[in-house]
Design an enzyme around this catalytic site. Structure first.
Site, PDB file in Angstrom:
ATOM      1  N   ASP A  81       7.670   5.628  49.938  1.00 44.13           N
ATOM      2  CA  ASP A  81       6.855   6.688  48.829  1.00 44.13           C
ATOM      3  C   ASP A  81       5.938   7.279  49.538  1.00 44.13           C
ATOM      4  O   ASP A  81       5.434   8.342  49.436  1.00 44.13           O
ATOM      5  CB  ASP A  81       6.482   6.202  47.648  1.00 44.13           C
ATOM      6  CG  ASP A  81       7.822   6.086  46.647  1.00 44.13           C
ATOM      7  OD1 ASP A  81       8.785   6.574  47.006  1.00 44.13           O
ATOM      8  OD2 ASP A  81       7.708   5.658  45.624  1.00 44.13           O
ATOM      9  N   ASN A 155       0.287  12.576  44.508  1.00 46.48           N
ATOM     10  CA  ASN A 155      -0.093  11.544  43.609  1.00 46.48           C
ATOM     11  C   ASN A 155      -1.250  11.889  42.686  1.00 46.48           C
ATOM     12  O   ASN A 155      -1.239  11.887  41.535  1.00 46.48           O
ATOM     13  CB  ASN A 155      -0.152  10.444  44.276  1.00 46.48           C
ATOM     14  CG  ASN A 155       1.240   9.320  44.114  1.00 46.48           C
ATOM     15  OD1 ASN A 155       2.097   9.769  43.485  1.00 46.48           O
ATOM     16  ND2 ASN A 155       1.220   8.299  44.670  1.00 46.48           N
ATOM     17  N   ARG A 183     -19.780   5.741  33.772  1.00 46.41           N
ATOM     18  CA  ARG A 183     -20.226   4.774  34.815  1.00 46.41           C
ATOM     19  C   ARG A 183     -18.994   3.870  35.007  1.00 46.41           C
ATOM     20  O   ARG A 183     -18.562   3.302  34.005  1.00 46.41           O
ATOM     21  CB  ARG A 183     -21.326   4.182  34.483  1.00 46.41           C
ATOM     22  CG  ARG A 183     -22.824   4.781  34.355  1.00 46.41           C
ATOM     23  CD  ARG A 183     -23.836   4.001  34.300  1.00 46.41           C
ATOM     24  NE  ARG A 183     -23.919   3.242  35.353  1.00 46.41           N
ATOM     25  CZ  ARG A 183     -24.346   3.540  36.354  1.00 46.41           C
ATOM     26  NH1 ARG A 183     -24.699   4.965  36.796  1.00 46.41           N
ATOM     27  NH2 ARG A 183     -24.588   2.573  37.423  1.00 46.41           N
ATOM     28  N   ASP A 185     -15.872   2.064  38.219  1.00 46.14           N
ATOM     29  CA  ASP A 185     -15.854   1.901  39.762  1.00 46.14           C
ATOM     30  C   ASP A 185     -15.305   3.343  40.384  1.00 46.14           C
ATOM     31  O   ASP A 185     -14.894   3.236  41.327  1.00 46.14           O
ATOM     32  CB  ASP A 185     -14.760   0.930  39.982  1.00 46.14           C
ATOM     33  CG  ASP A 185     -15.463  -0.575  39.551  1.00 46.14           C
ATOM     34  OD1 ASP A 185     -16.712  -0.850  39.512  1.00 46.14           O
ATOM     35  OD2 ASP A 185     -14.539  -1.511  39.831  1.00 46.14           O
ATOM     36  N   TYR A 198      -1.614   4.523  41.120  1.00 43.80           N
ATOM     37  CA  TYR A 198      -2.788   3.792  40.933  1.00 43.80           C
ATOM     38  C   TYR A 198      -3.328   4.020  39.373  1.00 43.80           C
ATOM     39  O   TYR A 198      -3.973   2.996  38.978  1.00 43.80           O
ATOM     40  CB  TYR A 198      -4.178   4.389  41.869  1.00 43.80           C
ATOM     41  CG  TYR A 198      -5.238   3.850  41.835  1.00 43.80           C
ATOM     42  CD1 TYR A 198      -5.481   2.513  41.341  1.00 43.80           C
ATOM     43  CD2 TYR A 198      -6.451   4.329  42.622  1.00 43.80           C
ATOM     44  CE1 TYR A 198      -6.940   1.780  41.367  1.00 43.80           C
ATOM     45  CE2 TYR A 198      -7.450   3.682  42.762  1.00 43.80           C
ATOM     46  CZ  TYR A 198      -7.859   2.483  42.173  1.00 43.80           C
ATOM     47  OH  TYR A 198      -9.177   1.706  42.011  1.00 43.80           O
ATOM     48  N   ALA A 199      -2.966   5.259  38.900  1.00 48.04           N
ATOM     49  CA  ALA A 199      -3.463   5.456  37.423  1.00 48.04           C
ATOM     50  C   ALA A 199      -2.977   4.294  36.637  1.00 48.04           C
ATOM     51  O   ALA A 199      -3.310   4.084  35.631  1.00 48.04           O
ATOM     52  CB  ALA A 199      -3.012   6.652  37.092  1.00 48.04           C
ATOM     53  N   LEU A 200      -1.490   3.837  36.778  1.00 45.80           N
ATOM     54  CA  LEU A 200      -0.785   2.837  36.176  1.00 45.80           C
ATOM     55  C   LEU A 200      -1.781   1.519  35.955  1.00 45.80           C
ATOM     56  O   LEU A 200      -1.885   1.039  35.063  1.00 45.80           O
ATOM     57  CB  LEU A 200       0.626   2.763  36.516  1.00 45.80           C
ATOM     58  CG  LEU A 200       1.543   1.728  35.648  1.00 45.80           C
ATOM     59  CD1 LEU A 200       1.546   2.293  34.228  1.00 45.80           C
ATOM     60  CD2 LEU A 200       2.787   1.663  36.229  1.00 45.80           C
TER      61      LEU A 200
END
Length: 301
Positions: A81, A155, A183, A185, A198-200
């Site tokens: 991917d 993505n 506020r 990371d 990454y969102a998952l």
């Protein structure tokens, strides 16, 4: 009975370019096998120039990706991917569809296993496929009102801190309307395609590829009330860096820009899209089951 000649075989795609993750073991051999297979289908074959250069492939003509539009009917991508993300961004808006072939683990976008390519790829060349249009994000980074970078993301666009710095402070607006101070990371702005990336892992929902929306997912927010949210596709998200050190913005985790306090990242849906081709009877749900292990219940459940 005589076998049909390559020129008499029904083809939906005649000019095919091969793109490979040239760092992968056995890539030269796999690309050679694919080229031979496509030649048997009567296709005119090209090797993407960077792939050919790194693998010293000289048996076929080469083309640079930026010249594919109008000259190539189909791009066959061999890798994972990550390889597809990079090629997809470069071919966005070119009207050149992509087929993804994986060499190991099943991918969300590279969903044809190398072991099945001898059967599936000729079917796609003959027109037996399902087409899947994917949206991209267009991002602009501004410093003192001046553009310092511009990029596409298939993505996600991710604003986050380095591994050794503390939390970042971000001010988020949607279409110029203040949404919240965050506020955390960092913050992920994701397409439906990126909702399984990454969102998952940041707690965001999975969006079907045909859902028209943009996902915002905070990364480890200081306040647990800062939750992921899906916004309409026609909005613009503006993220201002309020405070923090060593902050960067990543585009598909493949390119990045270092940020300063006061910098702003504007993200909207791009007008450019890409088209992925899948085998007939392709199922997004089957891919999710296999990738996320949803199928691990006993058969008698």
């Amino acid at each position: 009975m005589l076998s049909p000649s390559p020129n008499s075989i029904k083809k939906a795609f005649s000019r095919v370019a091969l793109v490979g993750k040239y760092q992968a073991d056995g890539m030269q051999e796999h690309l050679g096998d694919l080229a031979k297979l496509l030649g048997q289908q009567g296709c005119e074959i090209f090797i993407e120039a960077s792939t050919a250069a790194h693998l010293s492939l000289t048996a076929y003509p080469t083309k640079k990706i930026e010249t594919f539009a109008g000259a190539i009917d189909l791009a066959v991508v061999l890798g994972g991917d990550g390889t597809m993300l990079g090629i997809g961004r470069q071919l966005a808006g070119s009207q050149v569809p992509l087929v993804g072939i994986n060499m190991g683990r099943l991918g969300y976008m590279t969903d044809i296993p190398i072991q099945s390519v001898q059967t599936i790829l000729p079917q796609i060349i003959a027109g037996e496929y399902e087409a899947d249009t994917r949206t991209l994000l267009a991002a602009v980074v501004l410093r003192n009102g001046e553009e310092i970078n511009r990029s596409l993301a298939l993505n996600d666009v991710v604003v986050n801190r380095s591994g050794i710095s503390g939390m970042v402070g971000l001010a988020v607006k949607v279409n110029g309307s203040f949404m919240y101070n965050l506020r955390s990371d960092g913050l992920i702005i994701s397409t439906p395609t990126g909702s399984t990336a990454y969102a998952l892992s940041a707690g965001g929902p999975i969006l079907h590829p045909r859902v028209a929306g943009i996902l915002l997912a905070p990364i480890a927010p200081h306040s647990l009330s800062n939750r992921p949210i899906v916004l309409p596709q026609d909005i613009m998200v503006s993220i201002e860096v309020v405070d923090g050190r060593e902050i960067i913005v990543n585009f598909d985790m493949q390119s990045q820009t270092h940020l300063q306090t006061g910098d702003t990242i504007q993200v909207r849906q791009s007008e450019k899209t890409i088209t992925l081709l899948h085998p007939r009877a392709h199922s997004d749900y089957k891919t999710l089951r296999e990738k996320l292990h949803w199928n691990e219940y006993p058969s008698t459940f």
